[in-house]
Scaffold this active site. Structure first.
Site, PDB file in Angstrom:
ATOM      1  N   ARG A 107      -8.284  -0.709   5.120  1.00  0.00           N
ATOM      2  CA  ARG A 107      -7.485   0.333   4.491  1.00  0.00           C
ATOM      3  C   ARG A 107      -6.168  -0.195   3.958  1.00  0.00           C
ATOM      4  NH1 ARG A 107      -7.264   5.846   6.868  1.00  0.00           N
ATOM      5  NH2 ARG A 107      -5.953   5.764   5.055  1.00  0.00           N
ATOM      6  N   CYS A 145      -4.469  12.834  14.143  1.00  0.00           N
ATOM      7  CA  CYS A 145      -4.563  11.442  13.718  1.00  0.00           C
ATOM      8  C   CYS A 145      -4.522  10.549  14.949  1.00  0.00           C
ATOM      9  CB  CYS A 145      -3.382  11.130  12.804  1.00  0.00           C
ATOM     10  SG  CYS A 145      -3.227   9.397  12.439  1.00  0.00           S
ATOM     11  N   ARG A 168       1.351  14.305  13.874  1.00  0.00           N
ATOM     12  CA  ARG A 168       1.709  14.139  12.449  1.00  0.00           C
ATOM     13  C   ARG A 168       1.623  15.438  11.631  1.00  0.00           C
ATOM     14  NH1 ARG A 168      -0.677   8.593  10.110  1.00  0.00           N
ATOM     15  NH2 ARG A 168       1.081   8.795   8.706  1.00  0.00           N
ATOM     16  N   ASP A 217       5.187   0.346  12.054  1.00  0.00           N
ATOM     17  CA  ASP A 217       3.955  -0.287  11.571  1.00  0.00           C
ATOM     18  C   ASP A 217       3.843  -1.751  11.977  1.00  0.00           C
ATOM     19  OD1 ASP A 217       3.853   1.568   8.407  1.00  0.00           O
ATOM     20  OD2 ASP A 217       3.403   2.146  10.473  1.00  0.00           O
ATOM     21  N   LYS A 234       0.842  -1.206   0.000  1.00  0.00           N
ATOM     22  CA  LYS A 234       0.000   0.000   0.000  1.00  0.00           C
ATOM     23  C   LYS A 234       0.875   1.253   0.000  1.00  0.00           C
ATOM     24  CE  LYS A 234      -1.525   1.535   4.042  1.00  0.00           C
ATOM     25  NZ  LYS A 234      -1.140   2.899   4.459  1.00  0.00           N
ATOM     26  N   ASN A 235       1.911   1.280   0.847  1.00  0.00           N
ATOM     27  CA  ASN A 235       2.715   2.494   1.021  1.00  0.00           C
ATOM     28  C   ASN A 235       3.699   2.755  -0.112  1.00  0.00           C
ATOM     29  OD1 ASN A 235       1.272   3.018   3.259  1.00  0.00           O
ATOM     30  ND2 ASN A 235       2.842   2.364   4.723  1.00  0.00           N
TER      31      ASN A 235
HETATM   32  C1  EPZ Z   1       4.549   6.872   6.490  1.00  0.00           C
HETATM   33  O1  EPZ Z   1       3.773   7.909   7.102  1.00  0.00           O
HETATM   34  C2  EPZ Z   1       3.611   5.673   6.359  1.00  0.00           C
HETATM   35  N1  EPZ Z   1       2.474   6.032   5.548  1.00  0.00           N
HETATM   36  C3  EPZ Z   1       3.138   5.241   7.747  1.00  0.00           C
HETATM   37  O2  EPZ Z   1       2.371   4.048   7.608  1.00  0.00           O
HETATM   38  C4  EPZ Z   1       4.347   4.911   8.602  1.00  0.00           C
HETATM   39  O3  EPZ Z   1       3.929   4.639   9.911  1.00  0.00           O
HETATM   40  C5  EPZ Z   1       5.311   6.113   8.636  1.00  0.00           C
HETATM   41  O4  EPZ Z   1       5.669   6.519   7.305  1.00  0.00           O
HETATM   42  C6  EPZ Z   1       6.599   5.792   9.379  1.00  0.00           C
HETATM   43  O5  EPZ Z   1       7.224   4.685   8.843  1.00  0.00           O
HETATM   44  C7  EPZ Z   1       2.610   6.017   4.183  1.00  0.00           C
HETATM   45  O6  EPZ Z   1       3.646   5.742   3.621  1.00  0.00           O
HETATM   46  C8  EPZ Z   1       1.397   6.374   3.386  1.00  0.00           C
HETATM   47  P1  EPZ Z   1       6.607  10.232   8.573  1.00  0.00           P
HETATM   48  P2  EPZ Z   1       4.330   9.414   7.122  1.00  0.00           P
HETATM   49  O7  EPZ Z   1       6.445  11.530   7.859  1.00  0.00           O
HETATM   50  O8  EPZ Z   1       5.150   9.672   5.933  1.00  0.00           O
HETATM   51  C9  EPZ Z   1       7.052  13.499  12.028  1.00  0.00           C
HETATM   52  C10 EPZ Z   1       0.518   2.601   7.887  1.00  0.00           C
HETATM   53  O9  EPZ Z   1       0.169   2.017   8.909  1.00  0.00           O
HETATM   54  N2  EPZ Z   1       6.917  14.507  10.958  1.00  0.00           N
HETATM   55  O10 EPZ Z   1       7.765   9.399   8.212  1.00  0.00           O
HETATM   56  O11 EPZ Z   1       3.162  10.289   7.390  1.00  0.00           O
HETATM   57  C11 EPZ Z   1       5.776  12.678  12.226  1.00  0.00           C
HETATM   58  O12 EPZ Z   1       4.866  13.337  13.048  1.00  0.00           O
HETATM   59  C12 EPZ Z   1       0.978   4.070   7.988  1.00  0.00           C
HETATM   60  O13 EPZ Z   1       0.565   2.106   6.753  1.00  0.00           O
HETATM   61  C13 EPZ Z   1       7.024  15.840  11.297  1.00  0.00           C
HETATM   62  O14 EPZ Z   1       7.229  16.210  12.447  1.00  0.00           O
HETATM   63  O15 EPZ Z   1       5.259   9.383   8.417  1.00  0.00           O
HETATM   64  C14 EPZ Z   1       6.315  11.391  12.827  1.00  0.00           C
HETATM   65  O16 EPZ Z   1       6.495  11.562  14.195  1.00  0.00           O
HETATM   66  C15 EPZ Z   1       0.692   4.668   9.325  1.00  0.00           C
HETATM   67  N3  EPZ Z   1       6.884  16.772  10.294  1.00  0.00           N
HETATM   68  C16 EPZ Z   1       7.666  11.236  12.131  1.00  0.00           C
HETATM   69  O17 EPZ Z   1       8.023  12.532  11.632  1.00  0.00           O
HETATM   70  C17 EPZ Z   1       6.667  16.402   8.982  1.00  0.00           C
HETATM   71  O18 EPZ Z   1       6.550  17.270   8.106  1.00  0.00           O
HETATM   72  C18 EPZ Z   1       7.681  10.248  10.969  1.00  0.00           C
HETATM   73  O19 EPZ Z   1       6.582  10.535  10.148  1.00  0.00           O
HETATM   74  C19 EPZ Z   1       6.570  15.042   8.664  1.00  0.00           C
HETATM   75  C20 EPZ Z   1       6.702  14.104   9.682  1.00  0.00           C
END
Ligand code: EPZ
Length: 435
Positions: free
Chosen positions: A402, A117, A122, A310, A22-23
């Site tokens: 999802r 969320c 996030r 995850d 999916k990702n």
């Molecule tokens: C991706 O989310 C995945 N989703 C998530 O999978 C996964 O948990 C996550 O990466 C971490 O591996 C998809 O790929 C669609 P991040 P993403 O930006 O990109 C902080 C699932 O279950 N952050 O890497 O949204 C954030 O809050 C889902 O399939 C900021 O502070 O995650 C988090 O604490 C859930 N500012 C950390 O970084 C930003 O601008 C990592 O988030 C962006 C992120």
């Protein structure tokens, strides 16, 4: 809303085939916006987020055809709307991935700012700061992020350094930089396999991306991108979930169409706890629990190649059946222990201490009525239900739809006693809250 009814105690056996990731499918689908030509994507999983992304693409004016099951042919030749509305973003945060491609190709974009969320705050501040580095003007207007490229209409290559590793942030900026003028370097980039898969598609479209999968990604901008065909990588989180399913039911499974290399950290951790995992070939794993049972082992979630967040919930369910005390530290998201209280309702001994969960095992789980809160939490409840005595009912399984393709059918075929109870006439993939 659909529910799952699970009767525990069955040992899983046989083989389970893994679907596409999916990702990876989500960013690869949205990358189609970067070109007026057709992108053909194979091995697309049949999960609800894909249907939401399809709707987003059709809403902006792209055509999405499915010449065969799991194959999408997408053409963004007549994009009329440069906007991802709140209705879609609130159901799927990954809609923010439309920002980069729209801005890069059309010089402007409007995407609803995602709200809070279930698993954490996030924010997308790192995405937006990156677009500003590429010369875009970015502002907030009525709950939407609006971005506009410099007067020339084209983004300008730049050095971008992420203070924190972000997966979709890396994907958004990598896509935007493919059509920018000049060279872009992303430092402290995410290294998840989905990033390298997206880069492979972009390079097939004519982009010049180097270093995807490493902390430093270099992108030399080009004038335009073209058509391409690409098969999505297997889902490593679905793979990990079924490895745990075999271990928690004391069963024996062959997991096919997977990519063991992408699951190295999960495999290593599970082996530490007493799960025997053998790589039969490059796409098949054999898994069963060691004769002397499971042993508790501490865990800390990390960005790739560390242990994925995850898989944290599924690992917690397994630790309820392991001998001893395990400390699980969640370092990526600030509210990702929602499943713990549901597992406690089944009799698990779990104490939460800020970003740590302390699990004492083994405990006898008994079936109960449970509430799914997000995608991976619901997977852990299904696993616990399979290991529990008696019957478990899980509400709100739209969360699991999802990201897991027909999980009850796959587990049922491997001997799990699980059925979907349809509560409404709407389609099985009925809409619901985000995860
Ligand atoms: C991706 O989310 C995945 N989703 C998530 O999978 C996964 O948990 C996550 O990466 C971490 O591996 C998809 O790929 C669609 P991040 P993403 O930006 O990109 C902080 C699932 O279950 N952050 O890497 O949204 C954030 O809050 C889902 O399939 C900021 O502070 O995650 C988090 O604490 C859930 N500012 C950390 O970084 C930003 O601008 C990592 O988030 C962006 C992120």
């Amino acid at each position: 809303m659909d529910k799952f009814r699970i009767r525990g105690g069955c040992r899983l056996s046989g083989s389970i085939s893994i679907s596409g990731a999916k990702n990876s499918a989500l960013p690869c689908m949205v990358a189609s916006i970067l070109t007026p030509e057709t992108i053909t994507l194979k091995n697309i999983p049949y999960v609800r987020d894909i249907i939401t992304m399809r709707r987003l693409l059709e809403d902006i004016g792209a055509t999405v055809l499915t010449p065969e099951l799991r194959t999408y042919s997408i053409s963004a030749s007549r994009v009329e709307v440069l906007r991802a509305p709140y209705e879609l973003v609130k159901t799927m945060r990954a809609s923010v991935l439309a920002l980069g491609p729209l801005l890069a190709r059309f010089g402007k974009a409007r995407v609803a700012l995602p709200g809070g969320c279930a698993i954490g705050t996030r924010p997308i501040d790192l995405h937006l700061a990156g677009f500003e580095r590429l010369g875009a003007e970015v502002w907030l207007e009525s709950g939407d992020v609006v971005a506009r490229a410099p007067a020339s209409g084209r983004l300008i290559g730049a050095e971008i350094g992420f203070d924190k590793i972000t997966v979709t942030g890396t994907e958004n900026l990598m896509m935007a930089a493919t059509l920018a003028r000049g060279e872009t370097t992303i430092h402290n980039a995410a290294r998840e396999p989905e990033i390298a898969d997206l880069a492979e598609l972009l390079n097939k479209m004519g982009a010049r991306v180097r270093g995807a999968g490493t902390p430093t990604i270099e992108i030399e901008g080009v004038e335009a991108l073209g058509s391409a065909e690409h098969a999505i990588i297997p889902d490593r989180i679905e793979t990990g979930s079924f490895l745990v399913a075999a271990a928690i039911t004391n069963g024996e499974l062959e997991i096919t169409n997977c990519c063991p290399r992408h699951c190295a950290a999960v495999i290593e951790k599970l082996r530490e706890t007493g799960v025997e995992i053998e790589e039969l070939n490059q796409s098949t794993l054999h898994v069963r629990r060691a004769a002397n049972g499971l042993t508790a082992s501490d865990l800390t979630t990390k960005e790739h190649p560390g242990f994925p967040t995850d898989m944290q919930a599924q690992y917690m369910a397994l630790m309820t059946q392991a001998d001893g005390r395990s400390v699980i530290a969640e370092t990526i998201f600030d509210n990702r222990f929602m499943h713990a209280s549901e597992l406690r309702r089944m009799g698990a001994k779990i104490r939460i201490d800020r970003e740590k969960a302390i699990v004492a095992g083994p405990t006898r789980l008994t079936g109960a009525r449970l509430l799914a809160s997000d995608l991976r939490a619901s997977a852990s409840l299904v696993l616990a239900g399979l290991a529990a005595e008696g019957e478990t009912i899980i509400d709100r399984v739209y969360h699991i739809d999802r990201g897991y393709e027909k999980i009850e059918t796959k587990l049922g075929a491997a001997g799990g006693d699980i059925e979907r109870i349809r509560e409404s006439v709407t389609s099985p993939l009925s809409t619901g809250a985000k995860s």
